[in-house]
Enzyme design. Structure first.
Site, PDB file in Angstrom:
ATOM      1  CE  LYS A  88      -3.764  -2.283   2.025  1.00 37.57           C
ATOM      2  NZ  LYS A  88      -4.638  -2.937   3.372  1.00 37.57           N
ATOM      3  CD  GLN A 122      -3.606  -4.505   6.442  1.00 38.66           C
ATOM      4  OE1 GLN A 122      -3.339  -3.528   5.600  1.00 38.66           O
ATOM      5  NE2 GLN A 122      -4.175  -5.662   6.208  1.00 38.66           N
ATOM      6  CG  ASP A 161      -9.866   0.190   4.863  1.00 36.50           C
ATOM      7  OD1 ASP A 161      -9.604  -0.125   3.569  1.00 36.50           O
ATOM      8  OD2 ASP A 161      -9.166  -0.501   5.590  1.00 36.50           O
TER       9      ASP A 161
END
Ligand code: NAD
Length: 293
Positions: A53, A97, A120
């Site tokens: 990422k 994460q 997200d």
């Protein structure tokens, strides 16, 4: 019929080139989109995802920082850390994460992220917006699927879309996005009776199950579009999807491979969401309603 292969790498490169142009434009306003990624513990797979990422951000000129925290981090310390990121104007997107190590509450941490930095798209505010209207940050994997369909010129309106899987990160948001695009949507899951019959009625079939080669070619309606979200590692180390690719490709009109299908799109949509968060800080920012037009 031999299906057209929907190449996630090519489509991902197309969108990354567009995002890079937008990053360059923002630079003229003195803004560099910034993503902070928080990783708790030392799970090797999560560390690879996080590094990828960060690398992807840098590849299009965005700023990124990775914050590895020990697995002994307490819930309060993690929340406090996320709050420091919320307060930093040069950080436009925050990603924690998941899953977090045992003992930490994923949901509580997601809710600690400022909704306008939740790239997200998992915060209740953004999930709620997705259901009622449109989220500024559609969750990256199902959003990537929508962008693949859009790129390929695949008609969604009026089609029957069947999704296998009802997770919060893939199945449910995928259903909302397809519904908004005008599909008639059926969501199947582990308790569904006669799954093959549902699959056979799908014009667009999205598999997000997590079981290798689970969907068989004879479950697929001739000419259907098959999107394989699954990423499974076989005992020999190779990756495969949830769909038995070879038998499905004989019947479908178009299909995504694994690897090289939905996977690359997920990170690209994370870049898109972070970029959008940065653009939203500009005066006269464009409203989100144009994003899925
Ligand atoms: P999950 O485990 O949270 O959900 C799996 C879903 O499959 C559940 O809703 C369950 O009801 C359903 N299911 C399980 N067994 C079933 C059965 N026999 N019949 C019908 N439905 C069944 O998984 P997830 O997080 O949604 O991920 C699904 C897959 O997608 C995994 O392989 C994951 O690695 C992959 N994934 C890929 C990406 C990407 O970037 N391509 C992103 C996220 C997840």
């Amino acid at each position: 019929m031999t299906a057209k292969i929907i190449d996630g790498k090519v489509i991902s490169d197309f969108f990354r080139a567009e995002y890079k142009r937008r990053v360059d434009r923002l630079a003229s306003s003195g803004i560099r989109p910034g993503l902070a990624v928080v990783i708790v513990g030392d799970d090797p797979a999560s560390q690879v995802y996080v590094r990828n990422k960060a690398k992807a951000c840098e590849s299009i000129g965005m700023y990124s920082e990775v914050h590895p925290l020990p697995s002994t981090t307490s819930q309060a310390a993690l929340t406090a850390f996320v709050e420091t990121l919320n307060a930093r104007p040069e950080i436009h997107g925050i990603l924690v994460q998941l899953p977090l190590p045992k003992g930490l509450d994923d949901r509580a941490v997601i809710e600690a992220i400022a909704a306008e930095k939740d790239v997200d798209g998992f915060h209740y505010a953004n999930m709620g917006a997705l259901v009622i209207d449109e989220s500024p940050y559609p969750p990256c994997t199902p959003y990537g699927v929508m962008k693949m369909l859009e790129y390929e010129g695949i008609t969604i309106e009026g089609k029957h879309a069947v999704i296998i899987g009802r997770s919060n990160i893939v199945g449910k948001p995928q259903a909302m996005l397809l519904l908004k695009a005008g599909a008639t949507v059926t969501v199947c899951h582990s308790k569904t009776q006669d799954l093959p019959a549902f699959c056979r009625s799908a014009d667009i079939l999205v598999a997000a199950v997590g079981r290798p080669n689970f969907v068989e070619g004879h479950w697929i309606k001739p000419g259907a579009v098959v999107i394989d979200v699954g990423i499974n590692r076989l005992p020999d180390g190779k990756l495969c999807g949830d769909v038995d690719y070879h038998s499905a490709a004989e019947v479908a009109s178009a299909i995504t491979p694994v690897p090289g299908g939905v996977g690359p799109m997920t990170i690209t949509m994370l870049l898109g969401n972070t970029l959008h968060a940065a653009e939203a800080t500009l005066p006269n920012a464009v409203g989100m309603e144009t994003r899925l037009a």
